[in-house]
Every structure is written in structure tokens, then in C-alpha cells.
Design an enzyme around this catalytic site. Structure first.
Site, short mmCIF file in Angstrom:
data_model
loop_
_atom_site.label_atom_id
_atom_site.label_comp_id
_atom_site.label_asym_id
_atom_site.label_seq_id
_atom_site.Cartn_x
_atom_site.Cartn_y
_atom_site.Cartn_z
N ARG A 74 0.86 -1.18 0.00
CA ARG A 74 0.00 0.00 0.00
C ARG A 74 0.90 1.23 0.00
NH1 ARG A 74 -2.66 2.83 4.82
NH2 ARG A 74 -3.86 4.40 3.71
N HIS A 118 -3.06 10.73 0.95
CA HIS A 118 -2.52 10.51 2.28
C HIS A 118 -1.94 11.86 2.73
CE1 HIS A 118 -0.91 7.20 5.13
NE2 HIS A 118 -0.59 8.36 5.70
N GLU A 163 -7.29 7.99 6.51
CA GLU A 163 -7.58 8.60 7.80
C GLU A 163 -8.11 10.02 7.67
OE1 GLU A 163 -4.08 8.16 10.23
OE2 GLU A 163 -4.09 5.99 10.07
N ASN A 289 -7.26 1.21 10.06
CA ASN A 289 -5.93 1.47 10.62
C ASN A 289 -6.07 1.49 12.13
OD1 ASN A 289 -5.36 1.90 7.95
ND2 ASN A 289 -4.82 4.05 8.14
N TYR A 291 -3.94 1.32 16.01
CA TYR A 291 -2.70 1.33 16.79
C TYR A 291 -2.94 1.10 18.27
CZ TYR A 291 -0.47 2.93 12.56
OH TYR A 291 -0.01 2.98 11.26
N GLU A 368 -3.33 -0.53 8.14
CA GLU A 368 -2.15 -0.07 8.90
C GLU A 368 -2.21 -0.65 10.30
OE1 GLU A 368 -1.27 4.12 9.36
OE2 GLU A 368 -1.72 4.49 7.23
O1 IFM Z 1 2.64 7.46 10.04
C1 IFM Z 1 1.28 7.45 10.24
C2 IFM Z 1 0.54 7.27 8.95
O2 IFM Z 1 0.87 8.22 8.00
C3 IFM Z 1 -0.94 7.33 9.17
N1 IFM Z 1 -1.36 6.44 10.23
C4 IFM Z 1 -0.61 6.47 11.45
C5 IFM Z 1 0.86 6.34 11.18
C6 IFM Z 1 1.66 6.37 12.51
O3 IFM Z 1 1.43 7.56 13.17
#
Ligand code: IFM
Length: 467
Positions: A74, A118, A163, A289, A291, A368
Site C-alpha cells: 500500500r 494521504h 484517515e 488502521n 494502533y 495499517e
Molecule cells: O505514520 C502514520 C501514517 O501516516 C498514518 N497512520 C498512522 C501512522 C503512525 O502515526
């Protein structure tokens, strides 16, 4: 528990974070080029001007992916590289890079997954008002049509936006991302026009038979601190501003009415026209995405009333319009990454399952997931990043669990292939499976990259070896 047949194991990057070559071949500045010149905006004063020089080293980088056995990549297309200024015809010289990149990937059996946006809005479009203006969504539709015409003969899945929450709320409310504006009401307009941009891009891309359209949302796994009515109300408000503001119009037939009520002090939402809400599916796949989870409560007496403490810096303006005094963010317990984000793989499992249940029949992909840690190379140059490997292991297990419980997850893309320009943090945060020495541009596969290669090759999770 094996992953389903055809599951994609890949990695992700974004144009401004890796490409470099910011002024080459007619590329014009994006809002990030401009934002990076603002004193104090980027922690180490850097920019994406050179980054990982991926534009010139893409062959080496694709070879590396092939060596690791990855079957998907990606990447994002830089709007001002392929349509300088954000208007007018396709700039072939800029697009040629992406044609070559896609061909190189296909030759090596790696599925290209381009993202159209992006975060690198052409500066000229921001000068005309940026995402808060409806015209920007129309320009995005035209740009998507150009990219579709150029690549649809060799790409089947296009991701429109990455995002949009960050574009709208970090860019126009908190001001910690480009263009650095702190206008909460305007951020809500930006969010709507990003949704409209997705709709316009979908209309353009679907003129190509067989093309599938996706979006990557950083859906938040929002948890109330307690089961009290007040804390659940805080979670509802954040769920609306983080998630349903996008999934509502794109998937569920409209914005949640309580979002309108919660933000009525800021805007009457008259910028939403009835025809802006799609009357059929505008997504063939939803990219998620993830985290870390988000833990919230109603502020207790004596708590700070400000809702800036959510990993974006307590001193920054709030990215959450209309929540001041109503929501307090808490750090979930557990190990933290170098970003200060709590490691919680259960959050990914729950998010996938919840999304699968609320939208049955919609294919999902983790577009992500990954972790920044302060990697220190060993004297022999190797990088023993066992914490990143453990992070990937636990999150891939979470995906397996979600799949076993019925979620239709089609792939997992590690963020990121390379260490790269981490936006307002500059080069201080390293997310890569591959270390980049920014002085020499030398790439070194980290231990986590070698471990992930075994996953990609075998489709199963090898055990973790003790650090
Ligand atoms: O680096 C970023 C990415 O560009 C978008 N999602 C989160 C990642 C980590 O912060």
C-alpha cells in the site's frame, strides 16, 4: 488457526513520508511542504524533502518486499506530483513514477494498493480554502478520474482517502497537522467534504469495470472508563466524532442525528446537501488502521476540562469539536510504544468484530498497524527489535481471532515498510520493518522484518523467540 486463502500480508507507506524528490519533475508544494517550514511545527525541524528517497530507490525497495515474501504494498500517490496545483490535466512525468512502481510490483507478484490521498493536498487548493470548501471535494473527484484512467488497467483496488479524521481534526481543529488551522467548526465542514470527496472519487473510479473502491479509516476503539451513564456518554460523543462521522454517511445512510445535536453550538451543518449522502454502497472494502484503543470518561470535579490529552499533546488545541468539559482522555494501562500509545491487541480484535457485525458482508482489511520503538542497532548493524515483533505477533493473533469468529478480513498491512518521516515528529519515531539510515539511505531489515517474512511465507505465526 490459519489465515484465509489469498490473505494479503503486506506493508504500507505514504508518499510524503518516503518519496523525497519534493521538487523534482514539476511536483508543486503540498500543505505538508508548507507546514514543515512553520517554526516549531515539526519536532526535529525536518521535512519530507528527501525522506527515504523512495522515488529513486523504489526498485530496491520492491526487491526488498519480494525478498521478505510480502504479497501486497500500500503506497500513496502524491496529488501535487501527478496534478501540480490540484487542477488541470494529468502530469504524465509525475504519473510515470507510479506506473513504473506498479509494474515493478506486478512483476514480482505483489498486489499494488494505491491510496489517492494521504494528506498531501496541493497548496493551491488550501489557498482557496482547503477541505472546508466543497470545491476541494470536486477537485478530488477530477484528480481521482485522472488516476483511474492512468492506472485502472493494472490496479484493481483503489483506496481513496487515508484517515480523513486526521485530515479534518488534526489539520483544522488541533492544528498539529497541515495546514495547522485551529478552527473547530471548520473541521466539521472539512470532515463532510472529505466524505463527499470519497463519493466523487468512487463515482469516477467505478467507470472502470472491475475496479474496487476502499477507504482507510483510523476507526477508534472507544471505551468508557466505567459503565456510568456519564462515561458512556463521553464514549458516545467520541465514537460519533471519530467513527460514525465517516461510517454514517458512507455506510449507514447518513450522519448520526446526535452528532448534529452535540455540535449544534458550532454549526448548523447546512453544508450537507441531501444529494451528498450516497444512496447505495460506496465501499467495496473497508480499510481499518489501528494502533491503540481510546479510553474516555466524563471529567470528574478537579479534572482538567480540556480534551487534548489523547496522544496528540496536552498543550495542543483539541481535535474534538464540541467536547470541551464533557470528555476526558485517559491513558489505557499497559506497555507503551515510543509514541506513548498503549499496546492493546484486544482492541484490534474487538474493532474488527464490531465492524464485521455492524456491517455484515463488507470485506475488511487492516490497512495499517505497527509500532514505533527507539531501535538501537547492535555493533554488527542488526536491529533486535523484539518489542516490535511482539507487537506484530499479538496484533496478527488478534486478526486470526477475529477471522475465526467470523470477520471477513482480507489482509494485514504492517505500518511501515521503512522508517520514515513521521509527520509532526519528524524522523524521531521509527515504525519500519526496515531501518533507514538517513545519512546513507542504507536499508537494513530489522528482526521484526525477518519475523514478518516468515508469516508472509507460511501464512502462520511463528513463535516468538525470547529477546
Ligand atoms: O505514520 C502514520 C501514517 O501516516 C498514518 N497512520 C498512522 C501512522 C503512525 O502515526
Amino acid at each position: 488457526m490459519p489465515f484465509p486463502r489469498g490473505f494479503l500480508f503486506g506493508s504500507a507507506t505514504a508518499a510524503y513520508q518516503v518519496e523525497g524528490a519534493a521538487t523534482e519533475d514539476g511536483r508543486t508544494p503540498s500543505i505538508w511542504d508548507t507546514f514543515c517550514t512553520r517554526p516549531g511545527a515539526i519536532a526535529d525541524g525536518s521535512s519530507g524533502e528527501t525522506a527515504c528517497n523512495h522515488l529513486h530507490r523504489y526498485r530496491e525497495d520492491v526487491a526488498l518486499m519480494a525478498e521478505l515474501g510480502l504479497n501486497a504494498y500500500r503506497f500513496s500517490i502524491s496529488w501535487p506530483r501527478v496534478q501540480p496545483g490540484g487542477r488541470g490535466p494529468l502530469h504524465h512525468k509525475g504519473m510515470d513514477f507510479y506506473r513504473r512502481l506498479v509494474d515493478e510490483l506486478l512483476e514480482r507478484g505483489i498486489t499494488p494498493l494505491p491510496t489517492l490521498y494521504h494528506w498531501d493536498l496541493p497548496q493551491e487548493l488550501e489557498d482557496d480554502g482547503g477541505w472546508p470548501e466543497r470545491a476541494t471535494a470536486e477537485r478530488f473527484g477530477e484528480y481521482a478520474a485522472l488516476v483511474g484512467d492512468a492506472l485502472a488497467d493494472r490496479v484493481t483496488t483503489f483506496i481513496t482517502l487515508n484517515e480523513p479524521w486526521c485530515s479534518a481534526f488534526l489539520g483544522y481543529a488541533a492544528g498539529v497537522h497541515a495546514p495547522g488551522r485551529t478552527e473547530p467548526a471548520v473541521a466539521l465542514r472539512a470532515a463532510h467534504h472529505l466524505n463527499l470527496a470519497h463519493l466523487r472519487a468512487t463515482e469516477a473510479l467505478r467507470t472502470h469495470p472491475g475496479v474496487r473502491v476502499a477507504i482507510s479509516l483510523n476507526l477508534h476503539e472507544v471505551r468508557p472508563l466505567t459503565d456510568s451513564h456519564a462515561d458512556r456518554d463521553a464514549a458516545r460523543r467520541i465514537d460519533n466524532l471519530a467513527n460514525r462521522i465517516f461510517t454514517g454517511p458512507l455506510l449507514d445512510g447518513g450522519y448520526p442525528t446526535d452528532l448534529f445535536a452535540d455540535t449544534a453550538q458550532l454549526t448548523d451543518w447546512s453544508f450537507v446537501k441531501p444529494e451528498d449522502i450516497p444512496n447505495g454502497p460506496v465501499l467495496d472494502l473497508l480499510g481499518i488502521n489501528y494502533y491503540t484503543p481510546t479510553l474516555v470518561s466524563r471529567p470528574r470535579p478537579g479534572d482538567s476540562a480540556v480534551s487534548g490529552e489523547d496522544g496528540h499533546g496536552a498543550d495542543a488545541a483539541s481535535p474534538w469539536p464540541g467536547t470541551d468539559g464533557l470528555v476526558r482522555f485517559h491513558q489505557p494501562p499497559g506497555e507503551r510504544t515510543a509514541m506513548g500509545w498503549t499496546v492493546d491487541a484486544g482492541g484490534l480484535r474487538d474493532l474488527l468484530l464490531r465492524t464485521a457485525r455492524s456491517h455484515p458482508g463488507l470485506p475488511l482489511m487492516v490497512t495499517e498497524n505497527g509500532a514505533a520503538f527507539d531501535d538501537a542497532p547492535e555493533p554488527d548493524g542488526s536491529i533486535r527489535d523484539s518489542r516490535r515483533t511482539a507487537y506484530l505477533h499479538s496484533h496478527l493473533q488478534a486478526v486470526e481471532q477475529a477471522v475465526a469468529a467470523g470477520a471477513d478480513v482480507r489482509g494485514y498491512l504492517a505500518w511501515s515498510l521503512l522508517d520514515n518521516f513521521e509527520w509532526a515528529y519528524g524522523y524521531q519515531k521509527r515504525f519500519g520493518l526496515v531501518r533507514v539510515d538517513y545519512d546513507t539511505q542504507r536499508r537494513t531489515v530489522k528482526d521484526s522484518g525477518h519475523w514478518y517474512a516468515q508469516v508472509a511465507r507460511t501464512g502462520t505465526l511463528p513463535p516468538l523467540t525470547p529477546a
